[in-house]
Design an enzyme around this catalytic site. Sequence first.
Site, PDB file in Angstrom:
ATOM      1  N   ASP A 136      23.897  26.396  25.270  1.00  0.00           N
ATOM      2  CA  ASP A 136      22.496  26.702  24.972  1.00  0.00           C
ATOM      3  C   ASP A 136      21.567  26.040  25.992  1.00  0.00           C
ATOM      4  O   ASP A 136      21.470  24.816  26.049  1.00  0.00           O
ATOM      5  CB  ASP A 136      22.184  26.195  23.552  1.00  0.00           C
ATOM      6  CG  ASP A 136      20.802  26.614  23.075  1.00  0.00           C
ATOM      7  OD1 ASP A 136      20.112  27.357  23.797  1.00  0.00           O
ATOM      8  OD2 ASP A 136      20.433  26.192  21.966  1.00  0.00           O
ATOM      9  N   HIS A 175      19.927  26.891  14.710  1.00  0.00           N
ATOM     10  CA  HIS A 175      20.057  25.641  15.470  1.00  0.00           C
ATOM     11  C   HIS A 175      18.936  24.700  15.045  1.00  0.00           C
ATOM     12  O   HIS A 175      17.779  24.910  15.400  1.00  0.00           O
ATOM     13  CB  HIS A 175      19.976  26.008  16.966  1.00  0.00           C
ATOM     14  CG  HIS A 175      20.004  24.836  17.895  1.00  0.00           C
ATOM     15  ND1 HIS A 175      19.673  24.949  19.226  1.00  0.00           N
ATOM     16  CD2 HIS A 175      20.330  23.529  17.700  1.00  0.00           C
ATOM     17  CE1 HIS A 175      19.791  23.762  19.809  1.00  0.00           C
ATOM     18  NE2 HIS A 175      20.178  22.886  18.917  1.00  0.00           N
ATOM     19  N   MET A 197      12.478  23.660  15.280  1.00  0.00           N
ATOM     20  CA  MET A 197      12.032  22.397  15.897  1.00  0.00           C
ATOM     21  C   MET A 197      10.947  21.757  15.047  1.00  0.00           C
ATOM     22  O   MET A 197      10.039  22.448  14.573  1.00  0.00           O
ATOM     23  CB  MET A 197      11.457  22.672  17.284  1.00  0.00           C
ATOM     24  CG  MET A 197      12.400  23.413  18.198  1.00  0.00           C
ATOM     25  SD  MET A 197      11.605  23.707  19.786  1.00  0.00           S
ATOM     26  CE  MET A 197      12.880  24.679  20.597  1.00  0.00           C
ATOM     27  N   MET A 201      24.231  21.408  24.488  1.00  0.00           N
ATOM     28  CA  MET A 201      22.924  21.665  25.111  1.00  0.00           C
ATOM     29  C   MET A 201      23.072  21.515  26.620  1.00  0.00           C
ATOM     30  O   MET A 201      23.510  20.477  27.104  1.00  0.00           O
ATOM     31  CB  MET A 201      21.879  20.657  24.609  1.00  0.00           C
ATOM     32  CG  MET A 201      21.316  20.891  23.223  1.00  0.00           C
ATOM     33  SD  MET A 201      20.536  22.491  22.876  1.00  0.00           S
ATOM     34  CE  MET A 201      19.470  22.743  24.275  1.00  0.00           C
ATOM     35  N   ASP A 230      15.997  28.945  16.651  1.00  0.00           N
ATOM     36  CA  ASP A 230      15.747  27.554  17.011  1.00  0.00           C
ATOM     37  C   ASP A 230      14.661  26.937  16.151  1.00  0.00           C
ATOM     38  O   ASP A 230      13.495  27.311  16.247  1.00  0.00           O
ATOM     39  CB  ASP A 230      15.320  27.479  18.478  1.00  0.00           C
ATOM     40  CG  ASP A 230      16.465  27.791  19.415  1.00  0.00           C
ATOM     41  OD1 ASP A 230      17.462  27.040  19.389  1.00  0.00           O
ATOM     42  OD2 ASP A 230      16.379  28.789  20.160  1.00  0.00           O
ATOM     43  N   HIS A 270      20.118  33.893  17.592  1.00  0.00           N
ATOM     44  CA  HIS A 270      20.056  32.433  17.698  1.00  0.00           C
ATOM     45  C   HIS A 270      18.641  31.990  17.343  1.00  0.00           C
ATOM     46  O   HIS A 270      17.668  32.379  17.999  1.00  0.00           O
ATOM     47  CB  HIS A 270      20.433  31.985  19.114  1.00  0.00           C
ATOM     48  CG  HIS A 270      20.458  30.491  19.284  1.00  0.00           C
ATOM     49  ND1 HIS A 270      21.528  29.714  18.870  1.00  0.00           N
ATOM     50  CD2 HIS A 270      19.545  29.627  19.793  1.00  0.00           C
ATOM     51  CE1 HIS A 270      21.267  28.438  19.138  1.00  0.00           C
ATOM     52  NE2 HIS A 270      20.072  28.361  19.699  1.00  0.00           N
ATOM     53  N   MET A 330      16.881  21.562  15.323  1.00  0.00           N
ATOM     54  CA  MET A 330      16.502  20.423  16.161  1.00  0.00           C
ATOM     55  C   MET A 330      15.508  19.613  15.358  1.00  0.00           C
ATOM     56  O   MET A 330      14.309  19.547  15.650  1.00  0.00           O
ATOM     57  CB  MET A 330      15.894  20.935  17.478  1.00  0.00           C
ATOM     58  CG  MET A 330      16.964  21.494  18.414  1.00  0.00           C
ATOM     59  SD  MET A 330      16.284  22.539  19.704  1.00  0.00           S
ATOM     60  CE  MET A 330      16.285  24.101  18.836  1.00  0.00           C
ATOM     61  N   SER A 340      18.251  34.045  22.047  1.00  0.00           N
ATOM     62  CA  SER A 340      17.389  33.105  21.331  1.00  0.00           C
ATOM     63  C   SER A 340      16.020  33.729  21.107  1.00  0.00           C
ATOM     64  O   SER A 340      15.289  34.029  22.052  1.00  0.00           O
ATOM     65  CB  SER A 340      17.239  31.802  22.121  1.00  0.00           C
ATOM     66  OG  SER A 340      16.154  31.067  21.584  1.00  0.00           O
TER      67      SER A 340
END
Length: 215
Positions: A174, A65, A36, A136, A34, A32, A67, A7
């Site tokens: 994750d 990913h 957000m 998660m 992320d 990966h 979020m 990540s």
Amino acid sequence: MPIIAPSLLSANYLQLQHDCDMLNASQADWYHLDVMDGRFVPNISFGPMLIEFFRKATTKVCDVHLMIEEPEKYAEAFKKAGADILTVHYEACRHLHRNIQQIKALGMQAGVALNPHTPVELLKDILADIDMVLIMSVNPGFGGQSFIPQTLNKIKALRSMINEQGLNVKIEIDGGVTLENAQLIIDAGADVLVAGNTVFKSANPFETIAKLKAL
Ligand code: DX5
Ligand code: ZN
């Protein structure tokens, strides 16, 4: 052999080129990434603009990913930025099936992520339509948290559901994955290990990736 997805949330943003070079030379399979939004999770990271840079920095799979709330508003932007896999949260999608259809129509693989409190059984009627489930194993929003042990039961239950339906759906884990617990996670039935702090805060990230890959 597990798929290893470091990540980049835990990377050093003042030396991203260095970290990308290290990942590209390593046995890491995926990046990966992320995303957000400060609404779905209590943190803000980055969006399509940075993913475009990562896309140019690597030929490895870009595993994005999300979020974020209302992911349907941004799916196309992430496709354009270069995402190969787009994962949305079950808890952020009122019309999950429609979100999945949109992601696939854009030519990406579709993943669904579950928060720690969300039972895997809720995916029964969507499992055949997706490529991956991201479980998660910490509350989403931050790197460096501790693995929630109940996750192991969720992995086993999901593995049985996938096998019962005769599907080829990957299970990605994750949050809080370490060199110590990774074997247990694989034995429970996981295919993909995300690792942020375990890789980037280790003395030798390149070697740490090799150790995870060798499990
Ligand atoms: C957390 C992110 C994770 C995070 C994992 O919300 O989804 O991908 O970067 O970090 P570690 O491996 O440090 O728990
Ligand atoms: Zn993640």
